[in-house]
Design a protein around this motif. Structure first.
Motif, PDB file in Angstrom:
ATOM      1  N   ALA A   1       0.840  -1.208   0.000  1.00  0.00           N
ATOM      2  CA  ALA A   1       0.000   0.000   0.000  1.00  0.00           C
ATOM      3  C   ALA A   1       0.872   1.254   0.000  1.00  0.00           C
ATOM      4  O   ALA A   1       0.653   2.181  -0.791  1.00  0.00           O
ATOM      5  CB  ALA A   1      -0.940  -0.010   1.203  1.00  0.00           C
ATOM      6  N   VAL A   2       1.865   1.274   0.876  1.00  0.00           N
ATOM      7  CA  VAL A   2       2.770   2.431   0.939  1.00  0.00           C
ATOM      8  C   VAL A   2       3.528   2.567  -0.377  1.00  0.00           C
ATOM      9  O   VAL A   2       3.649   3.670  -0.921  1.00  0.00           O
ATOM     10  CB  VAL A   2       3.737   2.292   2.135  1.00  0.00           C
ATOM     11  CG1 VAL A   2       4.831   3.346   2.087  1.00  0.00           C
ATOM     12  CG2 VAL A   2       2.971   2.377   3.452  1.00  0.00           C
ATOM     13  N   LEU A   3       4.026   1.448  -0.880  1.00  0.00           N
ATOM     14  CA  LEU A   3       4.770   1.470  -2.138  1.00  0.00           C
ATOM     15  C   LEU A   3       3.912   2.003  -3.282  1.00  0.00           C
ATOM     16  O   LEU A   3       4.361   2.841  -4.071  1.00  0.00           O
ATOM     17  CB  LEU A   3       5.268   0.061  -2.482  1.00  0.00           C
ATOM     18  CG  LEU A   3       5.991  -0.072  -3.822  1.00  0.00           C
ATOM     19  CD1 LEU A   3       7.345   0.624  -3.753  1.00  0.00           C
ATOM     20  CD2 LEU A   3       6.142  -1.524  -4.199  1.00  0.00           C
ATOM     21  N   ASN A   4       2.668   1.546  -3.370  1.00  0.00           N
ATOM     22  CA  ASN A   4       1.783   2.016  -4.439  1.00  0.00           C
ATOM     23  C   ASN A   4       1.545   3.514  -4.354  1.00  0.00           C
ATOM     24  O   ASN A   4       1.562   4.205  -5.374  1.00  0.00           O
ATOM     25  CB  ASN A   4       0.444   1.277  -4.398  1.00  0.00           C
ATOM     26  CG  ASN A   4       0.524  -0.100  -5.011  1.00  0.00           C
ATOM     27  OD1 ASN A   4       1.455  -0.420  -5.728  1.00  0.00           O
ATOM     28  ND2 ASN A   4      -0.454  -0.921  -4.714  1.00  0.00           N
ATOM     29  N   VAL A   5       1.337   4.028  -3.150  1.00  0.00           N
ATOM     30  CA  VAL A   5       1.112   5.468  -2.994  1.00  0.00           C
ATOM     31  C   VAL A   5       2.361   6.247  -3.397  1.00  0.00           C
ATOM     32  O   VAL A   5       2.279   7.240  -4.143  1.00  0.00           O
ATOM     33  CB  VAL A   5       0.690   5.804  -1.540  1.00  0.00           C
ATOM     34  CG1 VAL A   5       0.717   7.299  -1.290  1.00  0.00           C
ATOM     35  CG2 VAL A   5      -0.684   5.232  -1.244  1.00  0.00           C
ATOM     36  N   VAL A   6       3.518   5.801  -2.929  1.00  0.00           N
ATOM     37  CA  VAL A   6       4.775   6.490  -3.256  1.00  0.00           C
ATOM     38  C   VAL A   6       5.017   6.478  -4.764  1.00  0.00           C
ATOM     39  O   VAL A   6       5.349   7.509  -5.367  1.00  0.00           O
ATOM     40  CB  VAL A   6       5.962   5.854  -2.494  1.00  0.00           C
ATOM     41  CG1 VAL A   6       7.291   6.347  -3.031  1.00  0.00           C
ATOM     42  CG2 VAL A   6       5.846   6.133  -1.010  1.00  0.00           C
ATOM     43  N   LEU A   7       4.843   5.316  -5.394  1.00  0.00           N
ATOM     44  CA  LEU A   7       5.089   5.217  -6.835  1.00  0.00           C
ATOM     45  C   LEU A   7       4.062   6.016  -7.632  1.00  0.00           C
ATOM     46  O   LEU A   7       4.390   6.606  -8.663  1.00  0.00           O
ATOM     47  CB  LEU A   7       5.090   3.754  -7.285  1.00  0.00           C
ATOM     48  CG  LEU A   7       6.249   2.905  -6.748  1.00  0.00           C
ATOM     49  CD1 LEU A   7       6.098   1.457  -7.180  1.00  0.00           C
ATOM     50  CD2 LEU A   7       7.587   3.468  -7.169  1.00  0.00           C
ATOM     51  N   LEU A   8       2.823   6.068  -7.148  1.00  0.00           N
ATOM     52  CA  LEU A   8       1.796   6.856  -7.823  1.00  0.00           C
ATOM     53  C   LEU A   8       2.108   8.346  -7.721  1.00  0.00           C
ATOM     54  O   LEU A   8       2.014   9.075  -8.718  1.00  0.00           O
ATOM     55  CB  LEU A   8       0.424   6.549  -7.201  1.00  0.00           C
ATOM     56  CG  LEU A   8      -0.798   7.015  -7.963  1.00  0.00           C
ATOM     57  CD1 LEU A   8      -0.884   6.330  -9.318  1.00  0.00           C
ATOM     58  CD2 LEU A   8      -2.058   6.727  -7.161  1.00  0.00           C
ATOM     59  N   LEU A   9       2.511   8.783  -6.534  1.00  0.00           N
ATOM     60  CA  LEU A   9       2.856  10.198  -6.346  1.00  0.00           C
ATOM     61  C   LEU A   9       4.124  10.581  -7.120  1.00  0.00           C
ATOM     62  O   LEU A   9       4.266  11.721  -7.557  1.00  0.00           O
ATOM     63  CB  LEU A   9       3.021  10.520  -4.862  1.00  0.00           C
ATOM     64  CG  LEU A   9       1.745  10.447  -4.032  1.00  0.00           C
ATOM     65  CD1 LEU A   9       2.058  10.678  -2.558  1.00  0.00           C
ATOM     66  CD2 LEU A   9       0.705  11.452  -4.523  1.00  0.00           C
ATOM     67  N   ALA A  10       5.041   9.631  -7.274  1.00  0.00           N
ATOM     68  CA  ALA A  10       6.272   9.889  -8.020  1.00  0.00           C
ATOM     69  C   ALA A  10       6.049   9.776  -9.531  1.00  0.00           C
ATOM     70  O   ALA A  10       6.991   9.950 -10.303  1.00  0.00           O
ATOM     71  CB  ALA A  10       7.358   8.908  -7.577  1.00  0.00           C
ATOM     72  N   ARG A  11       4.816   9.468  -9.926  1.00  0.00           N
ATOM     73  CA  ARG A  11       4.430   9.338 -11.324  1.00  0.00           C
ATOM     74  C   ARG A  11       5.252   8.285 -12.079  1.00  0.00           C
ATOM     75  O   ARG A  11       5.606   8.459 -13.244  1.00  0.00           O
ATOM     76  CB  ARG A  11       4.492  10.678 -12.036  1.00  0.00           C
ATOM     77  CG  ARG A  11       3.539  11.703 -11.458  1.00  0.00           C
ATOM     78  CD  ARG A  11       3.413  12.899 -12.360  1.00  0.00           C
ATOM     79  NE  ARG A  11       2.553  13.908 -11.805  1.00  0.00           N
ATOM     80  CZ  ARG A  11       1.227  13.910 -11.920  1.00  0.00           C
ATOM     81  NH1 ARG A  11       0.623  12.944 -12.550  1.00  0.00           N
ATOM     82  NH2 ARG A  11       0.512  14.887 -11.399  1.00  0.00           N
TER      83      ARG A  11
END
Length: 126
Positions: free
Chosen positions: A77-87
């Protein structure tokens, strides 16, 4: 906006491995297998060495996989949010998340087998 929703939908695939680990762990806990000839339950070469190995494996494997699945679910979950925010592209995010999931799954089997071997040598009192 539609692209963002599609990306989030695709990233939900990263939760498949942790959710399956939790589900299978719960099934093994609720329905422990006592007959090692049935080929059901936690079934690895280490767990099949003897009935004692088998019984201990069926005792510890569900808890290990449930706990690891929960940690992996939070990490994904954390990884997905970080990768989504980092585009980061969805393809890369799925590859990274899938790789982490597979590594955690293999690690769960490895850790469980190590615990079984240590217990059978008398090194683990759990």
């Amino acid at each position: 906006m539609a692209g963002m929703i599609g990306s989030i939908g695709m990233l939900l695939q990263n939760f498949i491995v942790p959710l399956v680990m939790i589900l299978v762990g719960n099934m093994l806990r609720k329905h422990p297998v006592s007959d090692m000839r049935s080929h059901n339950g936690y079934n690895t070469p280490v767990s099949r060495r003897s009935q004692a190995h088998w019984d201990y494996a069926q005792k510890i494997a569900p808890e290990i996989f449930i706990r690891l699945g929960k940690y992996l679910l939070a990490a994904e979950a954390v990884l997905n949010v970080v990768l989504l925010l980092a585009r980061v592209s969805v393809g890369w995010a799925l590859g990274i998340g899938g790789g982490i999931g597979i590594a955690a799954l293999i690690g769960g089997f490895y850790y469980t087998d190590l615990k079984i071997m240590a217990y059978m040598r008398g090194e683990d009192a759990s």
